[in-house]
Design an enzyme around this catalytic site. Structure first.
Site, mmCIF file in Angstrom:
data_model
loop_
_atom_site.group_PDB
_atom_site.id
_atom_site.type_symbol
_atom_site.label_atom_id
_atom_site.label_comp_id
_atom_site.label_asym_id
_atom_site.label_seq_id
_atom_site.Cartn_x
_atom_site.Cartn_y
_atom_site.Cartn_z
ATOM 1 N N ASP A 53 -21.972 140.442 51.608
ATOM 2 C CA ASP A 53 -22.014 139.794 50.296
ATOM 3 C C ASP A 53 -22.971 140.539 49.359
ATOM 4 O OD1 ASP A 53 -24.342 138.991 51.504
ATOM 5 O OD2 ASP A 53 -24.073 136.848 51.131
ATOM 6 N N ASP A 92 -19.064 138.801 55.563
ATOM 7 C CA ASP A 92 -20.081 137.778 55.265
ATOM 8 C C ASP A 92 -19.422 136.529 54.709
ATOM 9 O OD1 ASP A 92 -22.666 138.516 55.928
ATOM 10 O OD2 ASP A 92 -22.957 139.703 54.106
ATOM 11 N N GLU A 191 -33.084 141.406 59.658
ATOM 12 C CA GLU A 191 -33.378 142.140 58.421
ATOM 13 C C GLU A 191 -34.850 142.034 58.053
ATOM 14 O OE1 GLU A 191 -30.615 141.426 55.258
ATOM 15 O OE2 GLU A 191 -31.839 142.495 53.776
HETATM 16 O O1 KIV Z 1 -24.667 141.796 52.704
HETATM 17 C C1 KIV Z 1 -25.155 142.742 53.343
HETATM 18 O O2 KIV Z 1 -25.031 143.913 52.973
HETATM 19 C C2 KIV Z 1 -25.894 142.448 54.563
HETATM 20 C C3 KIV Z 1 -26.640 143.572 55.202
HETATM 21 C C4 KIV Z 1 -27.844 143.896 54.426
HETATM 22 C C5 KIV Z 1 -26.959 143.284 56.624
HETATM 23 O O3 KIV Z 1 -25.917 141.340 54.999
#
Ligand code: KIV
Length: 273
Positions: A53, A92, A191
């Site tokens: 996301d 996501d 993260e």
């Molecule tokens: O949305 C994204 O790019 C992520 C990564 C930073 C793991 O969740």
């Protein structure tokens, strides 16, 4: 440079990732949000492609991931899934699509799976989202967890600083990671947390731990593609390694194109009918 030489061209599955952890083979993962980029990454031999996301920031110009919607994620994820043959595609679930209750969470999860052709989903959070994670997994959808600096909670955190530096937050993170594993997640992203803490989680869990800003003692790494290719500017966290300077490459190419058009050098005789 050639594509990474990959001896195993079979489609990457969630079981394969767990196998890779057992065998000590590190997992490579990047974000992608469109067909053309995903096709290049897949052909290069990447293990996992995350339709993050972070498309909210990278593709739509928002400050945070909070404004991302289900409909928009489905457009990005559908384009990526069409391009990918080998990598595992993870999508996501955007903010607000899984926090309300298990029933609406699984309905939204099913929509993503049916309308995109992706392989699995990623959800941010620990204890608070376990009932939703279980419901989605019970529906036959593989789930990746995400702990530490979870960007959908930026308004609660108030800062993008390193998470879990104090003992209470670190202990909650370890406990959340175990809960996600027990709920049936096939992997967890950590993260921006201390490397030592990430290493502890990776050693305690059987499922792979994939880090971003979480040090090297984990089972794999993920980066946002636009950051690692040097497309974005003004974002230089310590954990980011830039593998190319595409901003300069693109600026130079577009500058040359403008010059050629203005000077009447493009198109030439061979570039016309
Ligand atoms: O949305 C994204 O790019 C992520 C990564 C930073 C793991 O969740």
């Amino acid at each position: 440079m050639a594509a990474y030489l990959c001896s195993d061209n079979r489609k990457v599955t969630t079981l394969r990732l767990i196998e890779m952890k057992k065998q000590g083979e590190k997992i490579s993962m990047l974000t992608a949000y469109d067909y053309t980029t995903a096709k290049i990454f897949d052909a290069a031999g990447l293990d996992v492609i995350l339709v993050g996301d972070s498309a909210s920031n990278v593709m739509l110009g928002n400050e945070t991931t909070v404004p991302m919607t289900l409909d928009k994620m489905i457009v990005f994820a559908g384009a990526v899934a069409k391009a990918v043959k080998r990598a595992l595609v993870v999508v996501d679930m955007p903010f607000g699509t899984y926090q309300v209750d298990p029933t609406s969470a699984v309905q939204n999860a099913i929509r993503i799976m049916q309308e995109t052709g992706a392989d699995s989903l990623k959800l941010e959070g620990g204890l608070e989202i376990i009932p939703m994670v279980k419901k989605i997994i019970d529906a036959g959808i593989p789930v990746m967890g995400h702990l530490g600096l979870t960007p959908q909670s930026i308004n609660a955190f108030g800062t993008y600083a390193v998470r879990a530096k104090d003992e209470a937050e670190a202990e909650k993170l370890v406990s959340d990671a175990h809960l996600l594993e027990e709920a049936g997640c096939f992997a967890v992203v950590l993260e921006k947390i201390p490397a030592k803490l990430a290493a502890r989680v990776a050693s305690e869990l059987k499922i792979p731990v994939i880090g971003i800003g979480a040090g090297g003692q984990v089972d794999g790494q993920v980066l946002v593609f636009a950051d690692m290719l040097g497309l974005t500017q003004g974002f230089s966290p310590r954990f980011l390694r830039r593998y190319a300077d595409l901003n300069t490459v693109v600026t130079d190419a577009v500058g040359q194109y403008i010059t050629d058009v203005k000077q009447g050098d493009f198109p030439n005789e061979n570039e016309q009918y």
